[in-house]
Design a protein around this motif. Structure first.
Motif, PDB file in Angstrom:
ATOM      1  N   TYR A  21       0.799  -1.214   0.000  1.00  7.90           N
ATOM      2  CA  TYR A  21       0.000   0.000   0.000  1.00  7.90           C
ATOM      3  C   TYR A  21       0.838   1.273   0.000  1.00  7.90           C
ATOM      4  CZ  TYR A  21      -3.978  -3.028   0.899  1.00  7.90           C
ATOM      5  OH  TYR A  21      -4.937  -3.990   0.788  1.00  7.90           O
ATOM      6  N   GLY A  22       2.121   1.146   0.286  1.00  8.22           N
ATOM      7  CA  GLY A  22       2.986   2.324   0.298  1.00  8.22           C
ATOM      8  C   GLY A  22       2.552   3.347   1.319  1.00  8.22           C
ATOM      9  N   THR A  23       2.059   2.867   2.465  1.00  7.80           N
ATOM     10  CA  THR A  23       1.521   3.764   3.478  1.00  7.80           C
ATOM     11  C   THR A  23       2.525   3.958   4.616  1.00  7.80           C
ATOM     12  OG1 THR A  23       0.498   1.896   4.603  1.00  7.80           O
ATOM     13  CG2 THR A  23      -0.836   3.071   2.990  1.00  7.80           C
ATOM     14  N   ASP A  24       2.123   4.761   5.591  1.00  8.35           N
ATOM     15  CA  ASP A  24       2.947   4.924   6.789  1.00  8.35           C
ATOM     16  C   ASP A  24       2.781   3.712   7.698  1.00  8.35           C
ATOM     17  OD1 ASP A  24       0.732   5.576   8.937  1.00  8.35           O
ATOM     18  OD2 ASP A  24       0.256   6.770   7.161  1.00  8.35           O
ATOM     19  N   SER A  25       3.628   3.613   8.710  1.00  6.12           N
ATOM     20  CA  SER A  25       3.636   2.438   9.561  1.00  6.12           C
ATOM     21  C   SER A  25       2.346   2.291  10.369  1.00  6.12           C
ATOM     22  CB  SER A  25       4.845   2.476  10.502  1.00  6.12           C
ATOM     23  OG  SER A  25       4.792   3.614  11.337  1.00  6.12           O
ATOM     24  N   LEU A  26       1.726   3.394  10.747  1.00  9.05           N
ATOM     25  CA  LEU A  26       0.489   3.314  11.514  1.00  9.05           C
ATOM     26  C   LEU A  26      -0.634   2.682  10.693  1.00  9.05           C
ATOM     27  CD1 LEU A  26       0.392   6.748  13.409  1.00  9.05           C
ATOM     28  CD2 LEU A  26       0.797   4.471  14.383  1.00  9.05           C
ATOM     29  N   THR A  27      -0.740   3.081   9.419  1.00  2.82           N
ATOM     30  CA  THR A  27      -1.769   2.521   8.545  1.00  2.82           C
ATOM     31  C   THR A  27      -1.499   1.048   8.269  1.00  2.82           C
ATOM     32  OG1 THR A  27      -2.061   4.686   7.505  1.00  2.82           O
ATOM     33  CG2 THR A  27      -2.943   2.785   6.326  1.00  2.82           C
ATOM     34  N   ALA A  28      -0.220   0.715   8.031  1.00  2.00           N
ATOM     35  CA  ALA A  28       0.149  -0.684   7.784  1.00  2.00           C
ATOM     36  C   ALA A  28      -0.142  -1.541   9.012  1.00  2.00           C
ATOM     37  CB  ALA A  28       1.614  -0.783   7.405  1.00  2.00           C
ATOM     38  N   THR A  29       0.103  -0.997  10.192  1.00  2.00           N
ATOM     39  CA  THR A  29      -0.184  -1.726  11.431  1.00  2.00           C
ATOM     40  C   THR A  29      -1.676  -1.962  11.583  1.00  2.00           C
ATOM     41  OG1 THR A  29       1.772  -0.823  12.547  1.00  2.00           O
ATOM     42  CG2 THR A  29       0.004  -1.667  13.950  1.00  2.00           C
ATOM     43  N   ALA A  30      -2.476  -0.943  11.294  1.00  2.00           N
ATOM     44  CA  ALA A  30      -3.930  -1.075  11.396  1.00  2.00           C
ATOM     45  C   ALA A  30      -4.444  -2.134  10.424  1.00  2.00           C
ATOM     46  CB  ALA A  30      -4.594   0.267  11.124  1.00  2.00           C
ATOM     47  N   SER A  31      -3.916  -2.144   9.201  1.00  2.00           N
ATOM     48  CA  SER A  31      -4.342  -3.130   8.206  1.00  2.00           C
ATOM     49  C   SER A  31      -3.974  -4.536   8.648  1.00  2.00           C
ATOM     50  CB  SER A  31      -3.693  -2.827   6.852  1.00  2.00           C
ATOM     51  OG  SER A  31      -4.110  -1.578   6.352  1.00  2.00           O
ATOM     52  N   THR A  32      -2.769  -4.682   9.185  1.00  2.14           N
ATOM     53  CA  THR A  32      -2.314  -5.995   9.655  1.00  2.14           C
ATOM     54  C   THR A  32      -3.168  -6.475  10.814  1.00  2.14           C
ATOM     55  OG1 THR A  32      -0.051  -5.406   8.986  1.00  2.14           O
ATOM     56  CG2 THR A  32      -0.312  -7.320  10.437  1.00  2.14           C
ATOM     57  N   ASN A  33      -3.496  -5.586  11.734  1.00  3.61           N
ATOM     58  CA  ASN A  33      -4.311  -5.958  12.889  1.00  3.61           C
ATOM     59  C   ASN A  33      -5.722  -6.368  12.472  1.00  3.61           C
ATOM     60  OD1 ASN A  33      -2.221  -5.509  14.683  1.00  3.61           O
ATOM     61  ND2 ASN A  33      -2.863  -3.423  15.191  1.00  3.61           N
ATOM     62  N   LEU A  34      -6.253  -5.714  11.426  1.00  6.26           N
ATOM     63  CA  LEU A  34      -7.570  -6.084  10.912  1.00  6.26           C
ATOM     64  C   LEU A  34      -7.559  -7.521  10.402  1.00  6.26           C
ATOM     65  CD1 LEU A  34     -10.482  -5.176   9.997  1.00  6.26           C
ATOM     66  CD2 LEU A  34      -9.430  -4.611   7.791  1.00  6.26           C
ATOM     67  N   LEU A  35      -6.522  -7.867   9.634  1.00 10.19           N
ATOM     68  CA  LEU A  35      -6.402  -9.219   9.098  1.00 10.19           C
ATOM     69  C   LEU A  35      -6.184 -10.234  10.208  1.00 10.19           C
ATOM     70  CD1 LEU A  35      -4.135  -8.430   6.011  1.00 10.19           C
ATOM     71  CD2 LEU A  35      -6.591  -8.879   6.001  1.00 10.19           C
ATOM     72  N   LEU A  36      -5.360  -9.874  11.165  1.00 12.42           N
ATOM     73  CA  LEU A  36      -5.065 -10.764  12.286  1.00 12.42           C
ATOM     74  C   LEU A  36      -6.335 -11.076  13.072  1.00 12.42           C
ATOM     75  CD1 LEU A  36      -3.129 -12.266  14.175  1.00 12.42           C
ATOM     76  CD2 LEU A  36      -2.633 -10.073  15.282  1.00 12.42           C
ATOM     77  N   ASP A  37      -7.127 -10.060  13.332  1.00  7.88           N
ATOM     78  CA  ASP A  37      -8.369 -10.257  14.082  1.00  7.88           C
ATOM     79  C   ASP A  37      -9.322 -11.170  13.330  1.00  7.88           C
ATOM     80  OD1 ASP A  37     -10.466  -9.462  16.161  1.00  7.88           O
ATOM     81  OD2 ASP A  37     -11.408  -8.757  14.309  1.00  7.88           O
ATOM     82  N   ARG A  38      -9.479 -10.936  12.025  1.00  7.22           N
ATOM     83  CA  ARG A  38     -10.386 -11.765  11.226  1.00  7.22           C
ATOM     84  C   ARG A  38      -9.897 -13.212  11.165  1.00  7.22           C
ATOM     85  NH1 ARG A  38      -8.587 -13.419   7.863  1.00  7.22           N
ATOM     86  NH2 ARG A  38      -8.489 -12.215   5.956  1.00  7.22           N
ATOM     87  N   LEU A  39      -8.579 -13.411  11.042  1.00  7.31           N
ATOM     88  CA  LEU A  39      -8.019 -14.756  10.990  1.00  7.31           C
ATOM     89  C   LEU A  39      -8.238 -15.492  12.319  1.00  7.31           C
ATOM     90  CD1 LEU A  39      -6.435 -16.946   9.527  1.00  7.31           C
ATOM     91  CD2 LEU A  39      -4.313 -15.792  10.229  1.00  7.31           C
ATOM     92  N   LYS A  40      -8.011 -14.800  13.432  1.00 11.67           N
ATOM     93  CA  LYS A  40      -8.255 -15.403  14.749  1.00 11.67           C
ATOM     94  C   LYS A  40      -9.702 -15.838  14.900  1.00 11.67           C
ATOM     95  CE  LYS A  40      -4.832 -13.018  17.689  1.00 11.67           C
ATOM     96  NZ  LYS A  40      -4.695 -12.016  18.783  1.00 11.67           N
ATOM     97  N   ARG A  41     -10.621 -14.964  14.507  1.00 14.31           N
ATOM     98  CA  ARG A  41     -12.041 -15.266  14.659  1.00 14.31           C
ATOM     99  C   ARG A  41     -12.458 -16.432  13.764  1.00 14.31           C
ATOM    100  NH1 ARG A  41     -15.078 -11.658  12.746  1.00 14.31           N
ATOM    101  NH2 ARG A  41     -13.591 -10.115  11.944  1.00 14.31           N
ATOM    102  N   ALA A  42     -11.945 -16.439  12.537  1.00 16.10           N
ATOM    103  CA  ALA A  42     -12.288 -17.515  11.605  1.00 16.10           C
ATOM    104  C   ALA A  42     -11.806 -18.867  12.128  1.00 16.10           C
ATOM    105  CB  ALA A  42     -11.686 -17.231  10.232  1.00 16.10           C
TER     106      ALA A  42
END
Length: 266
Positions: A145-166
């Motif tokens: 995404y070529g974003t800053d670290s805060l945005t990349a962290t938020a995106s990663t956490n979103l995926l992590l949460d969905r993977l845990k729940r699944a």
């Protein structure tokens, strides 16, 4: 031409008008047709499925939600047509009503599914639909995404949460990456396997991750009777590793031996 992997080929992606493009000037209209097909009705979708299969596809891929989304009838048209040939349908979709239509329409899998809530994940479990989560690591998100670290962290956490729940809910999972941008100093395989960092952070057992890469992936693609397990009557597709992946899934990076269909490649 070369000794390479077995490819289950999807042909061009079937999508509502515009595919996955955005803001294309009208003078460049249809530029997306290099990899996508504009199909907006059940009849158009059926014909696109037949066309892809005619040209060699043995799995069908749809996009829904990028430029409008498909109705249940649209998804079902693709699923029913592909089923005539014995093939499965996977759909790129993130969540909401678009994802619900994919699930009710009977697709074999959802690719990505970043925004799937627990209700939809449970519905997928009930109907035996796979989630191929393409769970980018922080590094993948940052590079893609070529974003800053805060945005990349938020995106990663979103995926992590969905993977845990699944995983907790018991939704069928198959391993996927969707990596199109290589990380600095890493080749394409190494860049793709960075997603293992997300799976490890979700505390998913290495044994289950291995199954998502092998047997469950084969089941999703309709190849479970010929690939994905080490048994008589299956193709002898085998790798040998230096270290035990049941101790640490990262060991799959230590490949020492490769056999494809009973022939030693390396």
């Amino acid at each position: 031409w070369i000794k390479g992997p077995t490819i289950v080929y999807a042909g061009k992606i079937i999508a509502p008008y515009g595919g996955q493009s955005h803001g294309v000037n009208i003078e460049k209209e249809k530029i997306w047709e290099l990899e996508l097909m504009d199909e907006d009705t059940p009849d158009e979708i059926k014909k696109a499925v037949r066309k892809n299969i005619y040209y060699g596809a043995n799995v069908i891929k749809l996009v829904s939600g990028d430029n409008g989304y498909y109705n249940v009838e649209d998804i079902k048209a693709a699923v029913d047509e592909a089923k005539k040939f014995g093939y499965k349908v996977s759909v790129h979709v993130f969540g909401g009503e678009a994802a619900r239509n994919v699930i009710i329409g009977g697709a074999a899998s959802i690719e990505h599914g970043d925004d799937l809530d627990d209700e939809l994940l449970r519905l997928m479990k009930e109907k035996g639909i796979f989630l191929v989560g393409t769970d980018f690591s922080f590094d993948n998100n940052y590079a893609y995404y070529g974003t800053d670290s805060l945005t990349a962290t938020a995106s990663t956490n979103l995926l992590l949460d969905r993977l845990k729940r699944a995983y907790k809910i018991g939704t069928n999972l198959a391993f996927g990456t969707d990596i199109i941008i290589d990380l600095p100093g890493l080749n394409h395989v190494q860049s793709g396997l960075k997603v293992l960092e997300t799976w490890k952070a979700a505390k998913i057992p290495p044994s289950y991750i291995l199954q998502t890469m092998t047997f469950y992936a084969a089941e999703l693609l309709g190849k479970e009777k010929e690939r994905g397990v080490l048994e008589p009557s299956n193709y002898a597709d085998i790798i040998a590793l230096k270290n035990n992946p049941l101790d640490d899934i990262e060991a799959i990076k230590t490949v020492q031996f490769v056999m494809k269909e009973g022939k030693v490649i390396r």
